[in-house]
Design a protein around this motif. Structure first.
Motif, mmCIF file in Angstrom:
data_model
loop_
_atom_site.group_PDB
_atom_site.id
_atom_site.type_symbol
_atom_site.label_atom_id
_atom_site.label_comp_id
_atom_site.label_asym_id
_atom_site.label_seq_id
_atom_site.Cartn_x
_atom_site.Cartn_y
_atom_site.Cartn_z
ATOM 1 N N ASN A 151 0.845 -1.195 0.000
ATOM 2 C CA ASN A 151 0.000 0.000 0.000
ATOM 3 C C ASN A 151 0.886 1.253 0.000
ATOM 4 O OD1 ASN A 151 -2.279 1.543 0.097
ATOM 5 N ND2 ASN A 151 -2.792 1.087 2.238
ATOM 6 N N ILE A 152 0.453 2.243 -0.705
ATOM 7 C CA ILE A 152 1.117 3.545 -0.628
ATOM 8 C C ILE A 152 0.261 4.385 0.317
ATOM 9 C CG2 ILE A 152 1.880 5.593 -1.903
ATOM 10 C CD1 ILE A 152 2.025 3.750 -4.411
ATOM 11 N N THR A 153 0.774 4.671 1.497
ATOM 12 C CA THR A 153 -0.064 5.294 2.522
ATOM 13 C C THR A 153 0.017 6.812 2.513
ATOM 14 O OG1 THR A 153 1.697 4.918 4.116
ATOM 15 C CG2 THR A 153 -0.052 3.294 4.042
HETATM 16 C C1 LIG Z 1 -3.857 2.026 2.318
HETATM 17 O O1 LIG Z 1 -3.495 3.160 3.068
HETATM 18 C C2 LIG Z 1 -4.538 4.118 3.179
HETATM 19 C C3 LIG Z 1 -3.977 5.337 3.887
HETATM 20 O O2 LIG Z 1 -3.340 4.994 5.088
HETATM 21 C C4 LIG Z 1 -5.726 3.499 3.916
HETATM 22 O O3 LIG Z 1 -6.770 4.428 3.977
HETATM 23 C C5 LIG Z 1 -6.187 2.262 3.142
HETATM 24 O O4 LIG Z 1 -7.206 1.625 3.844
HETATM 25 C C6 LIG Z 1 -5.021 1.304 2.943
HETATM 26 N N1 LIG Z 1 -5.437 0.201 2.091
HETATM 27 C C7 LIG Z 1 -5.097 -1.060 2.350
HETATM 28 C C8 LIG Z 1 -5.543 -2.063 1.337
HETATM 29 O O5 LIG Z 1 -4.454 -1.395 3.354
#
Ligand SMILES: *[C@@H]1O[C@H](CO)[C@@H](O)[C@H](O)[C@H]1NC(C)=O
Ligand SMILES: *[C@@H]1O[C@H](CO)[C@@H](O)[C@H](O)[C@H]1NC(C)=O
Length: 135
Positions: free
Chosen positions: A63-65
């Motif tokens: 994931n890119i957060t």
């Molecule tokens: C990816 O990171 C975003 C931001 O932190 C978050 O909202 C989202 O749920 C995450 N997605 C996954 C698949 O973990």
């Protein structure tokens, strides 16, 4: 001389205030799922895998957060990326993309800065700081 200087500064100042969302030097948030961000994030992972002597397996993006860009002498992409260990050996692929995640899972939380200088056709991973991500 002074007048010339003033004309230059005033003209520049005018340009910067009109270009409101391209604040030079100031990082600003961009969508983490944009094609451009995903492209530079994958580039960072390839570089990360090449340099990762601690593991024989390739990592890929979970994931890119967070994604920000900063316009300096070029463009900095400042990314927070979660990586997961895959079943592929680095000797087979440094791009873990087609591979499944490893059953002995290991996740890393990384902060990457990718610097691009488009007019020099240059892209470098200028910062990679990763630590193990515990859930
Ligand atoms: C990816 O990171 C975003 C931001 O932190 C978050 O909202 C989202 O749920 C995450 N997605 C996954 C698949 O973990
Ligand atoms: C990125 O995510 C947003 C919100 O989840 C969505 O509306 C948009 O279509 C996505 N863009 C791309 C290029 O996937």
């Amino acid at each position: 001389m002074f007048v010339l200087f003033c004309i230059f500064v005033c003209a520049s100042a005018g340009r910067f205030t009109t270009a409101k969302h391209v604040m030079t030097g100031q990082p600003h948030e961009v969508p983490a799922n944009s094609t451009k961000v995903v492209t530079v994030a994958r580039f960072a992972v390839v570089e990360f895998n090449k340099a990762n002597t601690e593991d024989q397996f390739s990592y890929k993006i979970v994931n890119i957060t967070s994604a920000k860009i900063q316009v300096v002498a070029g463009i900095n992409y400042i990314l927070d990326v979660q990586l997961g260990r895959t079943v592929c050996k680095k000797s087979d692929t440094v791009d873990g993309e087609p591979c499944d995640f490893h059953s002995e899972s290991k996740e890393l939380q990384c902060n990457f800065i990718i610097t691009e200088v488009p007019w020099e056709d240059l892209r470098v991973l200028t910062r990679k700081k990763c630590h193990e991500h515990k859930c």
